[in-house]
Design a protein around this motif. Structure first.
Motif, PDB file in Angstrom:
ATOM      1  N   LYS A 199       7.441   5.259   2.950  1.00 45.13           N
ATOM      2  CA  LYS A 199       6.691   5.137   1.776  1.00 45.13           C
ATOM      3  C   LYS A 199       7.207   3.907   1.314  1.00 45.13           C
ATOM      4  CE  LYS A 199       3.853   8.499   0.567  1.00 45.13           C
ATOM      5  NZ  LYS A 199       3.368   9.696  -0.302  1.00 45.13           N
ATOM      6  N   PRO A 200       6.390   2.452   1.308  1.00 45.51           N
ATOM      7  CA  PRO A 200       7.323   1.533   0.376  1.00 45.51           C
ATOM      8  C   PRO A 200       8.059   1.883  -0.767  1.00 45.51           C
ATOM      9  CG  PRO A 200       5.896   0.879   1.159  1.00 45.51           C
ATOM     10  CD  PRO A 200       5.165   2.566   1.689  1.00 45.51           C
ATOM     11  N   LEU A 201       8.998   2.044  -1.066  1.00 42.32           N
ATOM     12  CA  LEU A 201       9.752   1.694  -2.630  1.00 42.32           C
ATOM     13  C   LEU A 201      10.482   1.176  -3.394  1.00 42.32           C
ATOM     14  CD1 LEU A 201      12.095   4.557  -1.396  1.00 42.32           C
ATOM     15  CD2 LEU A 201       9.917   5.093  -2.551  1.00 42.32           C
ATOM     16  N   ARG A 202       9.868   0.245  -4.490  1.00 42.66           N
ATOM     17  CA  ARG A 202      10.574  -0.667  -5.512  1.00 42.66           C
ATOM     18  C   ARG A 202      11.417  -0.266  -6.664  1.00 42.66           C
ATOM     19  NH1 ARG A 202       5.871  -4.786  -8.126  1.00 42.66           N
ATOM     20  NH2 ARG A 202       5.932  -3.142  -9.721  1.00 42.66           N
ATOM     21  N   TRP A 203      12.153  -1.140  -6.626  1.00 43.97           N
ATOM     22  CA  TRP A 203      12.850  -0.807  -7.741  1.00 43.97           C
ATOM     23  C   TRP A 203      13.061  -1.471  -8.647  1.00 43.97           C
ATOM     24  CZ3 TRP A 203      18.332  -2.375  -7.958  1.00 43.97           C
ATOM     25  CH2 TRP A 203      18.811  -2.323  -9.839  1.00 43.97           C
ATOM     26  N   ILE A 204      12.849  -2.220  -9.857  1.00 42.58           N
ATOM     27  CA  ILE A 204      12.997  -3.298 -11.102  1.00 42.58           C
ATOM     28  C   ILE A 204      13.787  -2.943 -12.273  1.00 42.58           C
ATOM     29  CG2 ILE A 204      12.460  -5.117 -11.894  1.00 42.58           C
ATOM     30  CD1 ILE A 204      11.154  -4.675  -9.554  1.00 42.58           C
ATOM     31  N   GLU A 205      14.883  -3.292 -12.334  1.00 35.28           N
ATOM     32  CA  GLU A 205      16.019  -3.593 -13.409  1.00 35.28           C
ATOM     33  C   GLU A 205      15.726  -4.007 -14.329  1.00 35.28           C
ATOM     34  OE1 GLU A 205      20.807  -4.509 -12.946  1.00 35.28           O
ATOM     35  OE2 GLU A 205      19.063  -6.574 -13.463  1.00 35.28           O
ATOM     36  N   ASP A 206      15.923  -2.790 -15.252  1.00 34.81           N
ATOM     37  CA  ASP A 206      15.591  -3.372 -16.683  1.00 34.81           C
ATOM     38  C   ASP A 206      16.486  -4.206 -17.616  1.00 34.81           C
ATOM     39  OD1 ASP A 206      17.352  -0.744 -17.749  1.00 34.81           O
ATOM     40  OD2 ASP A 206      14.781  -0.226 -17.638  1.00 34.81           O
ATOM     41  N   ARG A 207      16.229  -4.371 -18.747  1.00 34.85           N
ATOM     42  CA  ARG A 207      17.133  -5.374 -19.152  1.00 34.85           C
ATOM     43  C   ARG A 207      18.764  -3.683 -19.992  1.00 34.85           C
ATOM     44  NH1 ARG A 207      18.942  -9.556 -18.154  1.00 34.85           N
ATOM     45  NH2 ARG A 207      16.989 -10.413 -18.323  1.00 34.85           N
ATOM     46  N   PRO A 259       0.779  -1.322   0.038  1.00 34.24           N
ATOM     47  CA  PRO A 259      -0.290  -0.032   0.201  1.00 34.24           C
ATOM     48  C   PRO A 259       0.729   1.200   0.121  1.00 34.24           C
ATOM     49  CG  PRO A 259      -0.707  -1.587   1.653  1.00 34.24           C
ATOM     50  CD  PRO A 259       0.339  -2.155   0.657  1.00 34.24           C
ATOM     51  N   GLY A 260       0.307   2.410  -0.193  1.00 34.61           N
ATOM     52  CA  GLY A 260       1.595   3.517  -1.265  1.00 34.61           C
ATOM     53  C   GLY A 260       2.579   3.461  -1.658  1.00 34.61           C
ATOM     54  N   MET A 261       2.854   2.406  -2.707  1.00 33.18           N
ATOM     55  CA  MET A 261       4.279   1.980  -2.420  1.00 33.18           C
ATOM     56  C   MET A 261       4.655   2.811  -4.031  1.00 33.18           C
ATOM     57  SD  MET A 261       6.154  -1.297  -3.724  1.00 33.18           S
ATOM     58  CE  MET A 261       4.728  -1.863  -5.191  1.00 33.18           C
ATOM     59  N   LEU A 262       5.601   3.241  -3.529  1.00 25.62           N
ATOM     60  CA  LEU A 262       6.322   3.965  -5.228  1.00 25.62           C
ATOM     61  C   LEU A 262       7.487   3.595  -6.005  1.00 25.62           C
ATOM     62  CD1 LEU A 262       6.691   7.961  -3.325  1.00 25.62           C
ATOM     63  CD2 LEU A 262       4.485   6.992  -4.439  1.00 25.62           C
ATOM     64  N   GLU A 263       7.480   3.680  -7.433  1.00 26.06           N
ATOM     65  CA  GLU A 263       8.548   3.549  -7.796  1.00 26.06           C
ATOM     66  C   GLU A 263       9.411   3.961  -8.224  1.00 26.06           C
ATOM     67  OE1 GLU A 263       7.943   0.554  -8.751  1.00 26.06           O
ATOM     68  OE2 GLU A 263       6.009  -0.328  -8.704  1.00 26.06           O
ATOM     69  N   VAL A 264      10.726   3.535  -7.901  1.00 27.59           N
ATOM     70  CA  VAL A 264      11.742   4.156  -8.454  1.00 27.59           C
ATOM     71  C   VAL A 264      12.180   4.285  -9.330  1.00 27.59           C
ATOM     72  CG1 VAL A 264      14.226   4.203  -7.047  1.00 27.59           C
ATOM     73  CG2 VAL A 264      12.981   4.140  -6.030  1.00 27.59           C
ATOM     74  N   ALA A 277       7.660   7.852  -7.898  1.00 32.80           N
ATOM     75  CA  ALA A 277       6.830   8.636  -8.375  1.00 32.80           C
ATOM     76  C   ALA A 277       5.752   7.226  -8.024  1.00 32.80           C
ATOM     77  CB  ALA A 277       6.828   9.083  -9.651  1.00 32.80           C
ATOM     78  N   PRO A 278       4.589   7.609  -8.604  1.00 32.41           N
ATOM     79  CA  PRO A 278       3.246   6.254  -8.389  1.00 32.41           C
ATOM     80  C   PRO A 278       3.481   5.580  -9.623  1.00 32.41           C
ATOM     81  CG  PRO A 278       2.163   8.521  -8.290  1.00 32.41           C
ATOM     82  CD  PRO A 278       3.751   9.049  -8.330  1.00 32.41           C
ATOM     83  N   THR A 279       4.611   5.645 -10.831  1.00 38.35           N
ATOM     84  CA  THR A 279       4.542   4.484 -11.446  1.00 38.35           C
ATOM     85  C   THR A 279       6.741   4.647 -12.294  1.00 38.35           C
ATOM     86  OG1 THR A 279       4.174   6.309 -13.294  1.00 38.35           O
ATOM     87  CG2 THR A 279       2.088   4.609 -12.606  1.00 38.35           C
ATOM     88  N   ARG A 280       6.896   3.695 -13.056  1.00 41.24           N
ATOM     89  CA  ARG A 280       7.952   3.669 -12.863  1.00 41.24           C
ATOM     90  C   ARG A 280       8.097   4.895 -14.575  1.00 41.24           C
ATOM     91  NH1 ARG A 280      12.849   0.280 -13.338  1.00 41.24           N
ATOM     92  NH2 ARG A 280      14.142   1.017 -14.621  1.00 41.24           N
ATOM     93  N   ALA A 281       7.154   4.808 -15.362  1.00 43.62           N
ATOM     94  CA  ALA A 281       7.274   5.918 -15.951  1.00 43.62           C
ATOM     95  C   ALA A 281       6.982   7.437 -15.467  1.00 43.62           C
ATOM     96  CB  ALA A 281       6.378   5.695 -17.370  1.00 43.62           C
ATOM     97  N   GLU A 282       6.569   7.577 -14.667  1.00 44.56           N
ATOM     98  CA  GLU A 282       6.353   9.069 -13.678  1.00 44.56           C
ATOM     99  C   GLU A 282       8.195   9.313 -13.441  1.00 44.56           C
ATOM    100  OE1 GLU A 282       2.034  10.174 -12.012  1.00 44.56           O
ATOM    101  OE2 GLU A 282       2.844   8.216 -12.254  1.00 44.56           O
ATOM    102  N   ALA A 283       8.713   8.051 -13.169  1.00 43.62           N
ATOM    103  CA  ALA A 283       9.862   7.977 -12.100  1.00 43.62           C
ATOM    104  C   ALA A 283      10.775   8.548 -12.936  1.00 43.62           C
ATOM    105  CB  ALA A 283      10.088   7.158 -10.627  1.00 43.62           C
ATOM    106  N   GLU A 284      10.054   7.960 -14.606  1.00 47.90           N
ATOM    107  CA  GLU A 284      11.613   7.955 -15.255  1.00 47.90           C
ATOM    108  C   GLU A 284      11.939   9.507 -16.024  1.00 47.90           C
ATOM    109  OE1 GLU A 284      10.925   5.001 -18.105  1.00 47.90           O
ATOM    110  OE2 GLU A 284      12.541   3.411 -16.856  1.00 47.90           O
ATOM    111  N   ASP A 285      10.101  10.362 -15.975  1.00 49.94           N
ATOM    112  CA  ASP A 285       9.937  11.197 -16.670  1.00 49.94           C
ATOM    113  C   ASP A 285      11.182  12.342 -15.131  1.00 49.94           C
ATOM    114  OD1 ASP A 285       8.329  10.548 -18.562  1.00 49.94           O
ATOM    115  OD2 ASP A 285       6.695  11.053 -17.484  1.00 49.94           O
ATOM    116  N   ILE A 286      10.773  12.085 -14.406  1.00 49.28           N
ATOM    117  CA  ILE A 286      12.170  12.832 -13.746  1.00 49.28           C
ATOM    118  C   ILE A 286      13.236  12.649 -13.393  1.00 49.28           C
ATOM    119  CG2 ILE A 286      12.038  13.209 -11.030  1.00 49.28           C
ATOM    120  CD1 ILE A 286       9.217  12.565 -10.533  1.00 49.28           C
TER     121      ILE A 286
END
Length: 781
Positions: free
Chosen positions: A264-272, A32-37, A108-117
């Motif tokens: 708040k919880p945070l999550r980062w998922i490595e892309d290729r 709940p409330g997790m943001l993407e990094v 940000a709430p989504t990975r796409a928004e975080a990448e925009d930042i």
């Protein structure tokens, strides 16, 4: 041993959930409330950071180095004499040392928004000259990565045993310069981290795709200044590791600090793309090796100079010199000779820090040695297999201390090679070569051999001076009130099948059905401390610990069972999950119910520890087991196009007593696929500014099903005298020998053309160029 215990080809228990899509990986965790990094990473290999400009409206969504004032950098040192220490910033603030180094955390709430930042942040750099080649990095005038060192050498290692005498004694010698390319470890699942601060218990909880949850907890505690008890690390299902997930990540530290700050919880998922550009971190070696032989075609000695490209920093916990520090002891291989010298340079470059990839240092050392031995045999005028058979350690010499002080525990190396020769049909291949191929391709045959040290413990790693020295491995085993068995271990399974093989160990001792055995791993709050999963140690160490715990449980179960059967303990036995006595039998489930629910029926002298045990294990001698193999392959090479086809591939493997031969075969097949990648496909090139030249899997080639031959695996089983069941570690071996065997096969095919390949990967372009160079030399002569 039973049909479901040690030695059984039991299907993997964990595969049921994987095949049904029920595995749970970091990418499946949503809180709940997790943001993407997303991370802003350095686009340059070497530069000073002049300024970082973040739009004011986004500042609270961005973490920079200046925010981490109370965070220590990552440091992984060794006590080896002469080692130079580096500090890796969690986020770079004043300088970057490789492409992909972290500069800013954006959430940000989504990975796409975080990448925009990320895209909104402006960084001004003052680019510096980059060290992109390890030999150039050794030069006195090379740009410096760490000015305080005065050079770019983490460490220089030297091994010398009677080297001055070998040249005078030799009838033959050859010198070869060899190189292995930098690679990217490519597990199906990349790295991933979820971090949250549990305010109820005042504890940092980190879910990470890691091989070493307890080590990660210690590293986080050091960097963040927290007590280890205030940190819980959970490794859920992990989709492959190979060493890539065997370190403390700067990303883990950054998320851990930030989640505590913002609540708040945070999550980062490595892309290729991140994996490829920021994770090219293994295998890059250079050798100049001279091999000497006597008039009878026996190896006399080796004289080698090696360099390892260690990247920019020393990775936690193993340090930058895990490969360079081992080459001196690995290069002699399985051979018995009297003269040896090897100097190894561990070089810092503007590339990602080197990590211990499957086969750690052995793949490069095996490539250098075995390819040079083939060249020596050609000069002598004998079969390469004859030189090997003349020089291998013999079974009657076992256990054997080699020239580099490696203690080989058991084995019959010549027999493994003889079986490989027979299986690949060496005489038949030689006959085929004489007749030629209708399509104009050239046939070649190649062999290579290696030993894989595994499960080595305190005596070895304390001598290496790394910060985490393994000791006793522990298992916590307990029966549930209804007779189920829980096994808690500190190692972690990321594809090895530990939930099955450790169940087989327990079943062999206690007879509990596999569906009643549960292996718990990957959680620092639930499992005993361990340095984790690496070095092919799990079946040796965790398997031994499970056996020790089950042995103790077996005695306690027999004691209670004998009392309930009104028999002497000496008169009962544990069989098929039951205590059997002269006048009857009673199941473990009934004994467990008695302990938990009917204590009035227990014997007066019952062990108060009950049906829960913590037991530790260390091998009788902790210098490690040595599994080994002979690889033999036949290839067809098209001299016009350079295309190579693997026609046959045979592996004769000795892993001691095999707990589950089917899982062993899977380990060998998977490792061999990675070795074929090293041999023919995988290479991360850099330009002169340190830019990686592959950022997608269309640029970085991995072998697939169509590139894999139909492997033929033959097993020998020479028990180790030092382990509980005679088992040896075999997790990395498949990846070690293929580059050398395939290079030898290609060189055998092209020998008459005067071409020789001394670098992996052996690509079609390199084959065509080698043939053209040979033709040019012949024309000039």
């Amino acid at each position: 041993m039973t049909d479901a215990g040690i030695g059984a080809r039991l299907p993997r228990k964990e595969d049921d959930r994987y095949m049904r899509g029920r595995g749970r990986y970091v990418g499946d965790i949503r809180l709940p409330g997790m943001l993407e990094v997303a991370f802003l990473r350095s686009p340059l290999a070497h530069a000073r950071i002049v300024s970082i400009r973040v739009p004011e409206a986004l500042r609270e969504k961005v973490v920079l180095a200046g925010d981490l004032l109370d965070v220590k950098p990552i440091r992984a040192d060794t006590t080896l004499p002469g080692f130079k220490s580096s500090t890796q910033p969690v986020l770079a603030g004043d300088r970057v040392r490789h492409v992909g180094e972290l500069i800013a955390l954006c959430m940000a709430p989504t990975r796409a928004e975080a990448e925009d930042i990320v895209a909104e942040i402006e960084v001004e750099f003052d680019e510096l000259p980059a060290v992109t080649e390890m030999l150039a990095g050794r030069a006195p005038d090379a740009p410096l990565l760490h000015e305080q060192w005065g050079d770019n050498l983490f460490l220089i290692s030297l091994t010398d045993v009677s080297s001055a005498e070998m040249k005078a004694k030799a009838a033959y010698s050859v010198t070869r310069e060899l190189r292995t390319a930098r690679q990217v470890m490519s597990p199906i699942e990349g790295r991933g981290v979820v971090a949250e601060w549990d305010s109820r218990v005042e504890q940092l909880v980190v879910h990470s795709a890691t091989q070493q949850p307890h080590i990660v907890r210690s590293g986080l505690a050091e960097c963040l200044g927290l007590d280890e008890g205030r940190i819980r690390v959970i490794a859920p299902d992990v989709g492959g590791g190979f060493g890539y997930k065997g370190i403390l990540l700067a990303e883990e530290v950054a998320l851990a600090w930030t989640t505590r700050r913002i609540g708040k919880p945070l999550r980062w998922i490595e892309d290729r793309r991140e994996n490829l550009t920021a994770g090219a971190d293994c295998r890059e070696h250079h050798y100049r090796l001279t091999a000497y032989a006597d008039a009878n075609g026996r190896l006399l000695g080796l004289d080698g100079e090696a360099s390892v490209d260690c990247g920019a920093y020393s990775a936690y916990p193993f340090s930058a010199c895990l490969e360079g520090g081992q080459i001196g002891s690995l290069l002699p291989g399985l051979y018995d000779f009297a003269h040896y010298r090897c100097r190894v340079h561990s070089v810092a470059t503007n590339k990602p820090p080197i990590l211990p990839y499957r086969g750690v240092a052995r793949t490069g050392a095996c490539f250098a040695l075995e390819v040079t031995l083939d060249a020596l045999a050609r000069k002598i005028g004998i079969e390469p297999t004859a030189l090997r058979l003349n020089s291998l350690v013999r079974p009657e010499q076992m256990p054997f201390d080699n020239i580099a002080k490696r203690h080989f525990d058991s084995g019959d190396y010549p027999e493994a090679l003889r079986r490989a020769i027979a299986a690949i049909d060496l005489p038949g291949v030689r006959a085929r070569q004489k007749t030629g191929e209708p399509d104009g391709r050239r046939i070649g045959i190649g062999f290579s051999m290696y030993a894989e040290q595994a499960g080595h413990g305190t005596s070895v790693y304390s001598a290496w001076g790394i910060p985490f020295v393994p000791g006793y491995e522990q298992c916590q085993a307990r029966f549930t009130p209804d007779g189920g068995l829980e096994l808690r271990i500190g190692a972690h399974s990321h594809g090895q099948g530990l939930e099955t093989t450790l169940s087989q160990v327990a079943h062999s001792i206690l007879g509990v059905p596999h569906d009643r055995i549960k292996v718990v791993h990957g959680d620092t709050a639930l499992t005993p401390y361990s340095t984790g999963t690496w070095g092919s140690r799990c079946m040796i160490m965790s398997g031994g610990a499970v056996a020790a715990a089950c042995d103790t449980l077996a005695e306690r179960v027999k004691h209670i069972g004998a009392s309930l059967l009104q028999a002497e303990v000496a008169a009962v036995r544990l069989e098929g999950g039951e205590v059997v006595g002269p006048n009857g039998r009673i199941g473990i489930a009934e004994i467990a119910r008695t302990w938990y629910r009917r204590p009035q029926d227990l014997p007066r002298d019952v062990d108060p520890g009950g049906l829960e045990v913590t037991a530790g294990y260390k091998a009788a001698r902790d210098t490690g087991t040595f599994s080994y193999a002979a690889h033999a392959t036949v290839v067809a090479v098209d001299p016009e196009t350079g295309e190579t086809e693997i026609l046959d591939y045979v592996i004769v493997e000795d892993g001691g007593v095999l707990v589950n031969p089917m899982i062993v075969d899977g380990q060998i097949i998977g490792g061999t696929a990675q070795g074929i990648g090293t041999a023919f496909y995988e290479e991360m090139l850099y330009d002169e500014r340190g830019q990686p030249l592959a950022s997608t899997l269309s640029d970085y080639l991995l072998p697939g099903p169509t590139e894999m031959p139909n492997l033929r695996i033959l097993h020998m089983e020479t028990p180790s005298p030092y382990t509980r069941f005679g088992q040896k570690g075999i997790g990395e071996g498949g990846a070690i020998a293929p580059p050398a065997a395939l290079a030898n096969a290609v060189n055998d095919a092209l020998h008459d053309l005067g071409a020789e390949l001394l670098m992996s990967p052996i690509t079609p372009r390199r084959i065509v160029e080698a043939i053209a160079a040979a033709q040019a030399r012949e024309a000039a002569e």
